[in-house]
Design a protein around this motif. Structure first.
Motif, PDB file in Angstrom:
ATOM      1  N   UNK A  51      -5.953  19.445 -53.807  1.00  9.89           N
ATOM      2  CA  UNK A  51      -6.180  20.053 -52.502  1.00  9.89           C
ATOM      3  C   UNK A  51      -7.322  21.061 -52.649  1.00  9.89           C
ATOM      4  N   UNK A  52      -8.417  20.829 -51.936  1.00 11.63           N
ATOM      5  CA  UNK A  52      -9.646  21.585 -52.167  1.00 11.63           C
ATOM      6  C   UNK A  52      -9.632  22.963 -51.527  1.00 11.63           C
ATOM      7  N   UNK A  53      -8.834  23.166 -50.527  1.00 13.10           N
ATOM      8  CA  UNK A  53      -8.823  24.451 -49.842  1.00 13.10           C
ATOM      9  C   UNK A  53      -8.815  24.241 -48.344  1.00 13.10           C
ATOM     10  N   UNK A  54      -9.026  25.320 -47.574  1.00  6.72           N
ATOM     11  CA  UNK A  54      -8.960  25.194 -46.112  1.00  6.72           C
ATOM     12  C   UNK A  54     -10.160  24.441 -45.556  1.00  6.72           C
ATOM     13  N   UNK A  55      -9.941  23.728 -44.459  1.00  7.90           N
ATOM     14  CA  UNK A  55     -11.064  23.107 -43.762  1.00  7.90           C
ATOM     15  C   UNK A  55     -11.856  24.205 -43.067  1.00  7.90           C
ATOM     16  N   UNK A  56     -13.161  24.079 -43.106  1.00  8.83           N
ATOM     17  CA  UNK A  56     -14.031  25.092 -42.514  1.00  8.83           C
ATOM     18  C   UNK A  56     -14.780  24.460 -41.347  1.00  8.83           C
ATOM     19  N   UNK A  57     -14.137  24.440 -40.215  1.00  9.77           N
ATOM     20  CA  UNK A  57     -14.709  23.801 -39.042  1.00  9.77           C
ATOM     21  C   UNK A  57     -16.025  24.483 -38.669  1.00  9.77           C
ATOM     22  N   UNK A  58     -17.085  23.689 -38.482  1.00  9.67           N
ATOM     23  CA  UNK A  58     -18.381  24.226 -38.101  1.00  9.67           C
ATOM     24  C   UNK A  58     -19.279  24.549 -39.279  1.00  9.67           C
ATOM     25  N   UNK A  59     -18.698  24.546 -40.492  1.00 11.64           N
ATOM     26  CA  UNK A  59     -19.492  24.845 -41.677  1.00 11.64           C
ATOM     27  C   UNK A  59     -19.590  23.635 -42.601  1.00 11.64           C
ATOM     28  N   UNK A  60     -18.470  23.002 -42.876  1.00  6.16           N
ATOM     29  CA  UNK A  60     -18.492  21.795 -43.701  1.00  6.16           C
ATOM     30  C   UNK A  60     -17.606  20.760 -43.049  1.00  6.16           C
ATOM     31  N   UNK A  61     -17.812  19.526 -43.404  1.00  2.00           N
ATOM     32  CA  UNK A  61     -16.992  18.452 -42.873  1.00  2.00           C
ATOM     33  C   UNK A  61     -15.539  18.638 -43.303  1.00  2.00           C
ATOM     34  N   UNK A  62     -14.598  18.617 -42.361  1.00  5.31           N
ATOM     35  CA  UNK A  62     -13.192  18.676 -42.756  1.00  5.31           C
ATOM     36  C   UNK A  62     -12.756  17.300 -43.206  1.00  5.31           C
ATOM     37  N   UNK A  63     -11.811  17.287 -44.102  1.00  6.90           N
ATOM     38  CA  UNK A  63     -11.385  16.041 -44.732  1.00  6.90           C
ATOM     39  C   UNK A  63     -10.616  15.180 -43.745  1.00  6.90           C
ATOM     40  N   UNK A  64     -10.984  13.909 -43.647  1.00  9.54           N
ATOM     41  CA  UNK A  64     -10.308  12.983 -42.747  1.00  9.54           C
ATOM     42  C   UNK A  64      -9.217  12.216 -43.433  1.00  9.54           C
ATOM     43  N   UNK A  65      -9.118  12.334 -44.749  1.00 10.23           N
ATOM     44  CA  UNK A  65      -8.097  11.610 -45.489  1.00 10.23           C
ATOM     45  C   UNK A  65      -8.511  10.207 -45.885  1.00 10.23           C
ATOM     46  N   UNK A  66      -9.735   9.790 -45.505  1.00  7.82           N
ATOM     47  CA  UNK A  66     -10.158   8.416 -45.784  1.00  7.82           C
ATOM     48  C   UNK A  66     -10.248   8.137 -47.276  1.00  7.82           C
ATOM     49  N   UNK A  67     -10.652   9.142 -48.048  1.00 13.15           N
ATOM     50  CA  UNK A  67     -10.776   8.951 -49.493  1.00 13.15           C
ATOM     51  C   UNK A  67      -9.680   9.673 -50.249  1.00 13.15           C
ATOM     52  N   UNK A  68      -8.658  10.067 -49.530  1.00 11.51           N
ATOM     53  CA  UNK A  68      -7.577  10.855 -50.116  1.00 11.51           C
ATOM     54  C   UNK A  68      -6.321  10.003 -50.154  1.00 11.51           C
ATOM     55  N   UNK A  69      -5.893   9.605 -51.334  1.00 10.95           N
ATOM     56  CA  UNK A  69      -4.722   8.729 -51.469  1.00 10.95           C
ATOM     57  C   UNK A  69      -3.728   9.334 -52.451  1.00 10.95           C
TER      58      UNK A  69
END
Length: 215
Positions: A197-215
């Motif tokens: 788990x990389x940390x909090x999503x930062x909306x507006x600064x970096x792409x938030x994780x969509x889970x597409x590559x997260x299994x």
């Protein structure tokens, strides 16, 4: 034998709806009983031939004889959760923490719309957190920590406005954790010890994780 049959018929005539509901819920609980091993016989009183499960130990019912609590924390149970538990429509407390339960969390638990507390922590549960938990509109305490859960944290859970305690720590969740909606009040402590788990999503600064590559 005749006395038992007479009593069953009498109860059915007295309040057929409650008797049918009780049997329905008793069947759901006994499905869970069949799916677990119980070395300490804490479920010994769970007799499927009884009219309703309200006399079973560790089960609490309301005045309508509908199940409202299931308290089996630290009972040394092993085995699996079953989708039938989602039939307990008036259940408010589902406490199965500190056991040796394994396998996935059934998505049907998201049908428990009266649930206030779900305690599944310190088991060996695997798989992902069901997105259906977003339907638990009354839930205040959601503790899934210290399992082996994987995948992303469903962003749908940020809709849970009544959530006061959230603990997803000590799993193998991945991606980023949401910080919007109800999740905005939870510190990183709620998500710690998830190595992927990389940390909090930062909306507006970096792409938030969509889970597409997260299994």
């Amino acid at each position: 034998m005749e006395t038992t049959l007479f009593l069953a018929i009498f109860l059915l005539l007295l309040d057929p709806f409650n008797v049918v509901s009780a049997n329905f819920e008793g069947d759901a609980l006994f499905a869970f009983r069949r799916a677990v091993k119980d070395p300490n016989n804490v479920l010994q009183s769970w007799d499927p031939t009884l009219v309703d499960p309200c006399t079973w130990f560790h089960v609490t019912c309301d005045d309508d004889k509908r199940v409202t609590r299931l308290d089996l924390g630290h009972a040394k149970l092993s085995g699996y959760l079953v989708p039938e538990l989602g039939r307990l429509q008036r259940l408010q407390f589902l406490e199965l923490y500190k056991n040796d339960l394994m396998g996935p969390i059934p998505k049907e638990l998201g049908d428990l719309k009266n649930l206030v507390s779900l305690g599944l922590y310190q088991n060996n549960l695997t798989g992902s957190i069901p997105a259906t938990f977003s339907n638990l509109s009354n839930i205040k305490f959601l503790r899934l920590n210290s399992n082996k859960l994987t995948g992303r944290i469903p962003r749908e859970l940020t809709k849970l406005r009544n959530l006061k305690i959230l603990d997803l720590s000590n799993n193998d969740l991945c991606g980023t954790f949401p910080t919007s909606g109800s999740f905005s009040k939870f510190a990183e402590e709620s998500f710690k010890n998830n190595p992927r788990l990389e940390g909090p999503e930062l909306m507006g600064f970096v792409r938030y994780d969509t889970g597409e590559s997260c299994k």
